[in-house]
Design a protein around this motif. Structure first.
Motif, mmCIF file in Angstrom:
data_model
loop_
_atom_site.group_PDB
_atom_site.id
_atom_site.type_symbol
_atom_site.label_atom_id
_atom_site.label_comp_id
_atom_site.label_asym_id
_atom_site.label_seq_id
_atom_site.Cartn_x
_atom_site.Cartn_y
_atom_site.Cartn_z
ATOM 1 N N ARG A 106 -12.534 -8.439 3.680
ATOM 2 C CA ARG A 106 -13.987 -8.525 3.571
ATOM 3 C C ARG A 106 -14.671 -7.313 4.166
ATOM 4 N NH1 ARG A 106 -17.501 -12.378 3.127
ATOM 5 N NH2 ARG A 106 -18.599 -12.160 5.079
ATOM 6 N N MET A 108 -13.557 -4.422 4.379
ATOM 7 C CA MET A 108 -13.383 -3.293 3.482
ATOM 8 C C MET A 108 -14.268 -3.409 2.234
ATOM 9 S SD MET A 108 -9.875 -1.499 2.340
ATOM 10 C CE MET A 108 -9.451 -0.595 3.776
ATOM 11 N N SER A 109 -14.576 -4.662 1.830
ATOM 12 C CA SER A 109 -15.470 -4.846 0.678
ATOM 13 C C SER A 109 -16.856 -4.287 0.956
ATOM 14 C CB SER A 109 -15.649 -6.331 0.352
ATOM 15 O OG SER A 109 -14.421 -6.959 0.241
ATOM 16 N N ALA A 110 -17.215 -4.159 2.236
ATOM 17 C CA ALA A 110 -18.542 -3.643 2.582
ATOM 18 C C ALA A 110 -18.542 -2.116 2.679
ATOM 19 C CB ALA A 110 -19.017 -4.273 3.892
ATOM 20 N N THR A 111 -17.450 -1.466 2.235
ATOM 21 C CA THR A 111 -17.397 -0.002 2.203
ATOM 22 C C THR A 111 -17.273 0.428 0.738
ATOM 23 O OG1 THR A 111 -14.995 0.254 2.170
ATOM 24 C CG2 THR A 111 -16.007 -0.107 4.324
ATOM 25 N N PRO A 112 -17.364 1.731 0.451
ATOM 26 C CA PRO A 112 -17.205 2.162 -0.939
ATOM 27 C C PRO A 112 -15.775 1.951 -1.466
ATOM 28 C CG PRO A 112 -18.298 3.858 0.370
ATOM 29 C CD PRO A 112 -17.785 2.839 1.327
ATOM 30 N N VAL A 113 -14.839 1.557 -0.608
ATOM 31 C CA VAL A 113 -13.454 1.394 -1.054
ATOM 32 C C VAL A 113 -13.166 -0.073 -1.346
ATOM 33 C CG1 VAL A 113 -11.047 1.712 -0.404
ATOM 34 C CG2 VAL A 113 -12.746 3.387 0.282
ATOM 35 N N ARG A 114 -12.469 -0.310 -2.441
ATOM 36 C CA ARG A 114 -12.114 -1.683 -2.818
ATOM 37 C C ARG A 114 -10.978 -2.177 -1.927
ATOM 38 N NH1 ARG A 114 -15.940 -1.335 -4.620
ATOM 39 N NH2 ARG A 114 -16.826 -1.351 -6.704
ATOM 40 N N LEU A 118 -5.880 -1.852 -0.163
ATOM 41 C CA LEU A 118 -5.014 -2.366 0.911
ATOM 42 C C LEU A 118 -3.832 -3.135 0.327
ATOM 43 C CD1 LEU A 118 -7.065 -3.950 3.846
ATOM 44 C CD2 LEU A 118 -5.345 -2.174 3.971
ATOM 45 N N LEU B 52 -21.830 -8.606 -0.778
ATOM 46 C CA LEU B 52 -20.612 -9.402 -0.639
ATOM 47 C C LEU B 52 -20.744 -10.737 -1.363
ATOM 48 C CD1 LEU B 52 -19.797 -8.799 3.136
ATOM 49 C CD2 LEU B 52 -18.749 -7.730 1.145
ATOM 50 N N HIS B 71 -22.740 -1.424 -6.385
ATOM 51 C CA HIS B 71 -22.076 -1.714 -5.105
ATOM 52 C C HIS B 71 -21.657 -0.438 -4.355
ATOM 53 C CE1 HIS B 71 -19.973 -4.221 -2.211
ATOM 54 N NE2 HIS B 71 -18.938 -3.415 -2.302
ATOM 55 N N ASP B 72 -21.071 0.506 -5.096
ATOM 56 C CA ASP B 72 -20.597 1.727 -4.445
ATOM 57 C C ASP B 72 -21.748 2.488 -3.794
ATOM 58 O OD1 ASP B 72 -18.205 0.966 -5.391
ATOM 59 O OD2 ASP B 72 -17.791 2.785 -6.549
ATOM 60 N N THR B 75 -23.052 0.655 -0.687
ATOM 61 C CA THR B 75 -22.166 0.730 0.482
ATOM 62 C C THR B 75 -22.236 2.107 1.141
ATOM 63 O OG1 THR B 75 -20.326 1.270 -0.983
ATOM 64 C CG2 THR B 75 -20.508 -1.014 -0.260
ATOM 65 N N LEU B 82 -19.913 -7.153 10.155
ATOM 66 C CA LEU B 82 -19.874 -8.524 9.655
ATOM 67 C C LEU B 82 -19.597 -9.479 10.788
ATOM 68 C CD1 LEU B 82 -17.609 -8.052 6.515
ATOM 69 C CD2 LEU B 82 -20.050 -7.669 6.730
ATOM 70 N N TYR B 100 -11.902 4.788 8.330
ATOM 71 C CA TYR B 100 -13.199 4.462 7.738
ATOM 72 C C TYR B 100 -14.010 5.714 7.418
ATOM 73 C CZ TYR B 100 -12.757 -0.557 7.697
ATOM 74 O OH TYR B 100 -12.358 -1.828 7.378
ATOM 75 N N TYR B 104 -16.062 7.560 3.135
ATOM 76 C CA TYR B 104 -17.427 7.979 2.806
ATOM 77 C C TYR B 104 -17.482 9.452 2.421
ATOM 78 C CZ TYR B 104 -18.644 3.502 4.810
ATOM 79 O OH TYR B 104 -18.745 2.164 5.046
#
Lengths: 263, 300
Positions: A106, A108-114, A118, B52, B71-72, B75, B82, B100, B104
């Motif tokens: 989850r 990671m879902s909030a970043t540009p990466v799917r 992972l 989400l 979405h991209d 983000t 969260l 992380y 970006y």
């Protein structure tokens, strides 16, 4: 301001997602190496088992029940499949389920990466570990017990590849069906023993009584065992065995995709 | 200019509505609070903003982008912390920040960021070995690492000791000073009162009130509380007829009156007229706590 200096977005985005996928793979590789228990069961244990059994003198004599080959000859493919079962079914599902349970997917879902990056990394790593372990078993079998290397090399490689894919697909399905990593451990163990049996860990498939052998050949690792045996002996593995293995891989993958939840 | 616009958002889980027609706008550069009791729909609302969750109805825009369809893009603009998420237990702080940062296109340099968040000494520590406060600071760092224009912090200080909570507040003010808009979900009144420019009070999936913290307090009935122990019984004196006295109670000889500044003067005049002395006279402003209880009860 600074944004006017940056190249157009599509190119940047593509480059970033490539860098990101590489970064995820590197990080997961590091984490994978921090799990000594997992590494032992996948990469060391199958070969150790081969060495222990191969050290029993009777297992180094030709055996009529195995069609004239030695037990240790028949056990190399078994050790190879054991590493795949360890990787796909024992090691991977608790990791993936834990990633979901802990909200790592989850986050990671909030970043540009799917978060699929992972999962891809985890499947790739477990698959690679199983294949390295397979090479180790083949090498040790050759050096310590003079087990001939597979005569039909391409057929053997194809059998290995399909077996790895089906092990990963089975593991992915276990991860999909388990809500917590504890459940993943339980389901994994429940499936683990039948899979070990069908791979021939207790009794190589060639030595199984007729009816039992025919049933086991319908299971993914029974079919894989027969495909590897045929390729080891020098013929192209039967399309029935490869077909059954491929069918299992497709069905298991489809079911895993269908039921997988990201949270 | 509004950086987040939420219009008529609804989201139900099964037949139970979690968010039931919520609309608000967050201006660029402010600290905007979402306050509400547990299960009020706060987290569902921000999860829709983060992309989400997909709302059943309504429109959300983050700097003009749809969080689901773009979405991209969203983000990259919005950094999120969260509620109840973790990292890989054996991942070190350094590895987490570097990982992380690689997500970006325009990341912040993670070394000064780690220093700023007091994680400089902890770079080689694994996530599982961090304290609650350190984990939260790492999550703030991860929310900021993409150089976002807005960060969403969900129940950031829950589970922290008072010291760590205060440190975190200072940090959030620091983040805002650097020009980042902050959307803060909390159920701590003190936190909202201290940090937020404006607060939306959410109750049962709807916005019960939206105002500045002091506006919310003023809006609540009986925002000034007068209490004293009278030198003689007040039996014959009609305190309830005092101007704007919202509530009068007497307990163990101590009288408490909720009212306004006007009520304070009236009480003193009244007592003087009856030659009664008010011992231990206290006049206090209601807190956001009182306002909150008042607002969430009113909509019950």
């Amino acid at each position: 301001m600074t944004t006017t200096l940056t190249p157009p977005r599509p190119a940047r985005a593509a480059r970033t997602s490539r860098t990101a996928a590489v970064a995820v793979l590197k990080t997961e590789t590091r984490l994978f190496r921090r799990e000594p228990a997992g590494l032992f069961w996948i990469m060391v244990f199958p070969t150790v088992l081969l060495v222990v059994l191969g050290s029993i003198p009777g297992f180094r004599d030709p055996d009529k029940a195995l069609g004239g080959i030695r037990f240790v000859d028949a056990y190399v493919p078994v050790a190879v499949l054991l590493s795949m079962i360890m990787a796909g079914l024992q090691a991977m599902p608790p990791v993936i389920t834990g990633y979901r349970e802990r909200g790592i997917l989850r986050r990671m879902s909030a970043t540009p990466v799917r978060p699929s990056a992972l999962l891809g990394a985890q499947m790739g790593l477990h698959g690679a570990a199983a294949l390295i372990s397979a090479l180790l078993s083949l090498t040790v079998g050759r050096l310590a017990f003079h087990v001939a290397l597979p005569h039909q090399l391409f057929g053997y490689a194809l059998g290995l590849l399909l077996a790895v894919l089906s092990a990963l697909a089975l593991g992915a399905l276990v991860s999909a069906l388990s809500r917590t990593s504890k459940v993943a451990n339980a389901i994994g163990s429940a499936v683990f023993f039948p899979m070990m049996f069908s791979a021939g860990v207790w009794l190589p498939v060639q030595a199984m009584p007729d009816t039992l052998g025919r049933i086991v050949e319908l299971l993914p690792f029974g079919a894989a065992a027969q495909a590897l045996n045929e390729a080891a002996a020098g013929s192209w593995p039967g399309w029935d065995h490869l077909g059954i293995l491929a069918l299992w891989t497709v069905l298991l993958s489809a079911a895993a995709t269908r039921w997988f939840r990201w949270e | 200019m509004a950086i987040i616009e939420v219009t008529g958002v609804r989201k139900a889980y099964g037949r139970r509505p979690a968010v039931d027609g919520v609309s608000f706008a967050v201006e660029e550069g402010e600290i905007f609070g979402i306050l509400g009791p547990n299960g009020a729909g706060k987290t569902t609302t921000v999860e829709c903003i983060e992309g989400l969750r997909v709302p059943d109805a309504g429109v959300i825009r983050v700097a003009g982008h749809d969080p689901v369809a773009d979405h991209d893009e969203v983000t990259r603009i919005l950094g999120a912390q969260l509620q109840e998420s973790e990292l890989q237990p054996k991942l070190t702080v350094r590895e987490a920040l570097a990982l992380y940062a690689a997500f970006y296109p325009n990341p912040a340099d993670w070394r000064p960021l780690a220093e700023r968040l007091g994680l400089g000494e902890k770079l080689n520590t694994r996530f599982a070995k961090l304290s609650g406060g350190q984990k939260q600071r790492l999550f703030i760092a991860l929310a900021l690492i993409g150089n976002p224009r807005v960060v969403v912090l969900d129940e950031l200080t829950t589970g922290l000791d008072p010291r760590a909570r205060r440190d975190t507040w200072a940090l959030i003010e620091d983040v805002r000073r650097s020009g980042v808009t902050v959307l803060l979900v909390t159920h701590f009144m003190e936190e909202a009162q201290r940090l937020c420019d404006r607060v939306a009070v959410i109750d049962k999936g709807r916005i019960a009130a939206l105002d500045t913290p002091s506006g919310l307090i003023r809006r609540a009935a009986g925002s000034t509380v007068i209490s004293f122990t009278p030198s003689a019984p007040l039996d014959d004196i009609a305190l309830t007829e005092l101007p704007q006295a919202a509530a009068v109670e007497e307990k163990h000889g101590r009288v408490t009156i909720h009212g306004t500044d006007e009520t304070v003067n009236a009480v003193i005049t009244l007592l003087a007229r009856h030659h009664i002395t008010a011992h231990q006279l206290r006049v206090s402003e209601a807190t956001l706590d009182d306002a909150f209880l008042d607002l969430t009860e009113a909509s019950a």
